[in-house]
Design a protein around this motif. Sequence first.
Motif, PDB file in Angstrom:
ATOM      1  N   PHE A  77      36.821 128.902 -36.200  1.00 16.76           N
ATOM      2  CA  PHE A  77      36.505 127.516 -35.836  1.00 16.76           C
ATOM      3  C   PHE A  77      37.373 127.053 -34.662  1.00 16.76           C
ATOM      4  O   PHE A  77      36.882 126.447 -33.708  1.00 16.76           O
ATOM      5  CB  PHE A  77      36.713 126.591 -37.031  1.00 16.76           C
TER       6      PHE A  77
ATOM      7  N   LYS B 296      38.717 117.634 -39.415  1.00 18.81           N
ATOM      8  CA  LYS B 296      39.050 118.965 -39.929  1.00 18.81           C
ATOM      9  C   LYS B 296      39.182 118.955 -41.455  1.00 18.81           C
ATOM     10  O   LYS B 296      38.739 119.885 -42.138  1.00 18.81           O
ATOM     11  CB  LYS B 296      40.362 119.451 -39.311  1.00 18.81           C
TER      12      LYS B 296
ATOM     13  N   ARG C 201      36.085 125.787 -31.000  1.00 17.54           N
ATOM     14  CA  ARG C 201      36.418 124.441 -30.515  1.00 17.54           C
ATOM     15  C   ARG C 201      37.100 124.505 -29.152  1.00 17.54           C
ATOM     16  O   ARG C 201      36.752 123.748 -28.233  1.00 17.54           O
ATOM     17  CB  ARG C 201      37.336 123.734 -31.518  1.00 17.54           C
TER      18      ARG C 201
ATOM     19  N   SER D  81      30.880 132.955 -40.512  1.00 16.62           N
ATOM     20  CA  SER D  81      31.682 132.498 -41.650  1.00 16.62           C
ATOM     21  C   SER D  81      31.059 132.939 -42.962  1.00 16.62           C
ATOM     22  O   SER D  81      31.772 133.307 -43.916  1.00 16.62           O
ATOM     23  CB  SER D  81      31.821 130.973 -41.617  1.00 16.62           C
TER      24      SER D  81
ATOM     25  N   THR E  90      39.120 129.534 -40.372  1.00 16.94           N
ATOM     26  CA  THR E  90      39.841 128.541 -39.579  1.00 16.94           C
ATOM     27  C   THR E  90      40.082 129.048 -38.163  1.00 16.94           C
ATOM     28  O   THR E  90      39.920 128.306 -37.179  1.00 16.94           O
ATOM     29  CB  THR E  90      41.190 128.184 -40.249  1.00 16.94           C
TER      30      THR E  90
ATOM     31  N   LEU F  31      28.809 130.346 -35.524  1.00 15.19           N
ATOM     32  CA  LEU F  31      30.031 130.288 -36.337  1.00 15.19           C
ATOM     33  C   LEU F  31      29.688 130.269 -37.825  1.00 15.19           C
ATOM     34  O   LEU F  31      30.341 130.947 -38.632  1.00 15.19           O
ATOM     35  CB  LEU F  31      30.848 129.047 -35.973  1.00 15.19           C
TER      36      LEU F  31
ATOM     37  N   PHE G 211      28.792 120.316 -35.790  1.00 18.13           N
ATOM     38  CA  PHE G 211      29.841 120.336 -34.767  1.00 18.13           C
ATOM     39  C   PHE G 211      29.341 119.581 -33.537  1.00 18.13           C
ATOM     40  O   PHE G 211      28.268 119.906 -32.994  1.00 18.13           O
ATOM     41  CB  PHE G 211      30.194 121.778 -34.398  1.00 18.13           C
TER      42      PHE G 211
END
Length: 615
Positions: free
Chosen positions: A581, A555, A585, A609, A578, A605, A539
């Motif tokens: 994330f 994405k 962001r 996840s 999702t 993250l 990221f």
Amino acid sequence: MNWRTIIYVILLVSLTVAKALPRSYRDIEEKTSIGQRFTQLQETNFKAIAMIMFAQYVQGGTFAKAVKLVEDVTDLAKRCAAAARDSPDCLKPLDRIFLDTICQEENLPRFTDCCAKKDPERNDCFLSLKNSSRGLISPFERPNAEAACKNHSQHQQALTGYFIYEVSRRHPFLYVPTILSVAVRHEEMMRNCCGSAADPTHNPEECFRRQAPKVMKPIKEEGLRQEHTCGILKKFGERTLKALKLAQISQKFPKADFVTVNKLVLDIAQMHKDCCRGDMLDCMRDREAMLHYVCTNQDILSSKIKKCCEKPLLQRSECIVNAENDDKPADLSPHVREFIEDKGVCERFAQEKDTHLARFLYEYSRRHPEFSAQMLLRIGKGYEDLLKECCKPGAPGDCCRRGEEELKKHIYETESVMKTSCDIYKEKGDYYFQNELLMSFTKKMPQLTSAELIKFTKQMTTIGSKCCQLSQDKLLPCAEENLDLVLGEICRRHLADPINPGVCHCCSNSYALRRPCMGKLEIDENYVPLSLTPGLFTFHEDLCTTEEEKLQLKKQEMLINLIKYKPQITQEQLTSVTAAFTAMREQCCKEENPEACFVKEGPVLIKRSEKMLSA
């Protein structure tokens, strides 16, 4: 290239091929001499076709080498046309003369082995060396506008010849008429973009940027269709190709009788055999002869092709292919009950199997323009299987009627699949519909790269935008026939580099069943998921871009990697990951130093996840 060094001036300012080609190559004896052909075509058109032939055979040769070969064969043609008609050299078939010219040329070591063979083995050898692989020759680069316009003003005809050479050597199997047609469009673009240089508001660079894709579009589209057709012929054989063409022609010309349609099918199949082998002279002759036949028999074929047949020769084929299907005969019965209920069906099937099946496919196709050609082939296959079963000794009396129920079920299922796909497209729009496809196809074909998965699903999404707005009677032919092109591309990719056994089965088993087969594929159970390495999910501050298209691409790449890491991911897990994330962001993109935030929050993250995905 220094254009001042070019003393060779090649043709095609207005490209008179459309007027100069004979009305039908079938009107010419099979052994038409080079002198006769030169007289029929005239010098400029003869040179144009010769340039295409030599550039397609000697792909790695320079433009100067191609020019010399063209000049050599043209000199011979001139002599044969003038006086030396009975010379042995003048009586040789034209394709043999082209190969002799190449073999007499020095400094072409790649062809030494081929030149040592005798025809037809020599021709087969040359054809086997044709290579359409992308990357063999560097792709086209749009020229600097100022330099291109200067070259055009000083060397207009030579520039067109050079363009023909470059297109031909990059596309060694592309039809000659397609190349000539694109050359016309290229010349028109050069005139349009360079012609208003005195106008201070005119921007040649912008003009080229806008028009170049339109000029090159036929090469891409026709090349893809040609590859597709040749792929069907190579993988599934002539019988399948004939069946496909029979369905398509019967739909387009429903008033034509079976004998006429069958004649067109045989001619088109022969044309594709020649074209797919790379025999461009025979290919061109076959194509022109077929167009001549269609346009001189409009009264028994179709009322919808009159305007096409009035167009120049180079534009006719594309126009006829894209023309509307003719109206069905007013007295055409809605059903084909005689193929089910007639007591002599089994006898006819036993005595003339393929002809009987062809008649069924013809009669069914001309009644159903709302079906795709692929669906009609599935119906034809179902009918064949039905007769094999019901014509056995001791088969129950209602056997054929049971087959009718299966047919109705298949039609309903196919229409339901397309309707459901369009409903999803209309609800979600391009981006989210493509994401649905990405999830499905990444599970089916995780061996494909991210770029490949994005490309194929983008093509499928474009089909949705094109076809889902159409009326119900146009939806199925549009959707399935365009989707068939994409699946054909996937199958050619599989042939070049095998994907997995499931894809292999769908690509090899049956052309008609290829789309339903691909649709039924599920997760590739033999696939070994990606390991969670530090580089799998990264990221950075480029996630804060305001360019929506770039962000969507990033994405989608992450979505693909997520599914390759966890193929069994559920919709609930995906939604949770999702959301996490998106929150990260939004948080980092508000920070003064987004990169530092991503470096810190990214690993957090990933750990969160992992827990979500293992739950």
